[in-house]
Design a protein around this motif. Structure first.
Motif, short mmCIF file in Angstrom:
data_model
loop_
_atom_site.label_atom_id
_atom_site.label_comp_id
_atom_site.label_asym_id
_atom_site.label_seq_id
_atom_site.Cartn_x
_atom_site.Cartn_y
_atom_site.Cartn_z
N LYS A 201 0.81 -1.22 0.00
CA LYS A 201 0.00 0.00 0.00
C LYS A 201 0.84 1.28 0.00
CE LYS A 201 -4.34 1.30 0.01
NZ LYS A 201 -5.28 0.83 -1.04
N PHE B 261 -5.48 1.38 -5.16
CA PHE B 261 -6.40 0.34 -5.60
C PHE B 261 -6.59 -0.71 -4.52
CE2 PHE B 261 -3.69 1.79 -9.15
CZ PHE B 261 -4.63 2.52 -9.85
N ASP B 262 -7.75 -1.35 -4.52
CA ASP B 262 -8.02 -2.41 -3.55
C ASP B 262 -7.19 -3.65 -3.85
OD1 ASP B 262 -9.87 -0.86 -2.22
OD2 ASP B 262 -11.55 -1.54 -3.46
N ASN B 263 -7.02 -3.96 -5.12
CA ASN B 263 -6.21 -5.10 -5.53
C ASN B 263 -5.02 -4.60 -6.34
OD1 ASN B 263 -7.98 -7.13 -4.47
ND2 ASN B 263 -9.36 -6.69 -6.18
N ASN B 264 -3.83 -5.12 -6.03
CA ASN B 264 -2.63 -4.62 -6.70
C ASN B 264 -1.83 -5.76 -7.30
OD1 ASN B 264 -0.86 -2.64 -7.56
ND2 ASN B 264 0.44 -2.80 -5.75
#
Length: 285
Positions: free
Chosen positions: A209, A237-240
């Protein structure tokens, strides 16, 4: 606009570094030699080497305008040549990095400088007495130039040695020194600005993050020639799964690019980056 000296900027940035790197500890979940070998065997031969990014920004030490604001981008990749066991448990690879300074706010969008940095290198992992990963060393032959001729030609070659290891909790240190050669034509005083090495610290504020990165170079002479580069990476973003971040960079000093390496710069830029994950094994399992 009031100019910011290299000395003043370094003091401010050094204070920020001390604040971030305060908790010293080892990595209790380090990879063993067999686990690292198994993980490397599953990696693709072709991968990212340094950060790949496109950022744009403005100076803090001169008037902001179409001729002083710019964009900078970098493309960097690594190709493993062999995974077979070489002498001393080493592996051989190629790298290529291209960094460009692009005056996108001027008419006709000219490139002011493009730097090319290919290398061939040998890498080796080091382990402690318990067979846990301690660090990764790299010995490389590097060439760097701007591909121009006449009085605008800039180039140098170097044999570099780098060691990467955990130096604190969630903090990876990269310590690099180099021996330059065949570089004096067109840029005979280059080492007064680049020195003979650099220190790079990368700190995980929040996994996947938020990251903080700091690089320091000191020129050869007893003055304030050199550079400090700080970066903050944030993943909105929530998913990386693609390792994509927004990056804020502040560069202060000289030799950001080869063409005008004697010129002092203080540039703040922001943009998109695909962050390198080259030393992920040092973060542990």
């Amino acid at each position: 606009m009031k100019q910011i000296s290299f000395n003043q900027s370094f003091i401010k940035l050094f204070g920020l570094i001390i604040t971030l790197f305060v908790t010293i500890s080892g990595n209790s979940q380090a990879y063993t030699q067999q686990e690292l070998n198994d993980s490397i065997a599953k990696q693709p031969y072709f991968s990212i080497h340094k950060d790949n990014y496109f950022i744009t920004g403005v100076p803090t030490n001169k008037t902001i305008g179409r001729n002083t604001a710019d964009a900078k981008y970098q493309i960097s990749f690594k190709q493993i040549l062999t995974r077979s066991e070489l002498p001393w448990n080493t592996y051989l690879f190629l790298t290529y990095t291209q960094k460009a300074f692009w005056n996108i706010y001027e008419e006709s969008f000219p490139f002011s400088d493009i730097n090319f940095n290919p290398s061939i290198a040998v890498g080796k992992a080091f382990y402690d007495k318990d067979d846990k990963l301690k660090g990764i060393g790299t010995l490389a032959f590097e060439h760097e130039s701007n591909g121009r001729d006449s009085i605008f030609s800039r180039s140098w070659n170097r044999l570099s040695l780098e060691y990467t290891t955990n130096i604190a909790k969630n903090t990876i240190g990269r310590f690099k020194v180099w021996v330059p050669f065949a570089y004096k034509k067109g840029n005979s005083d280059l080492l007064e600005y680049t020195g003979l090495g650099q220190i790079n610290l990368s700190h995980i504020v929040k996994p996947d993050k938020l990251f903080f990165d700091f690089r320091f170079r000191k020129g050869l002479n007893l003055d304030f020639k050199g550079s400090v580069r700080t970066r903050i990476y944030f993943n909105p973003f929530d998913n990386n799964i693609s390792n994509q971040y927004l990056m804020l960079e502040w560069f202060v000093g000289q030799a950001e690019g080869l063409l005008n390496y004697q010129q002092s710069q203080s540039m703040v830029r922001i943009g998109y980056v695909i962050r390198t994950n080259e030393f992920k094994w040092l973060r542990g399992k």
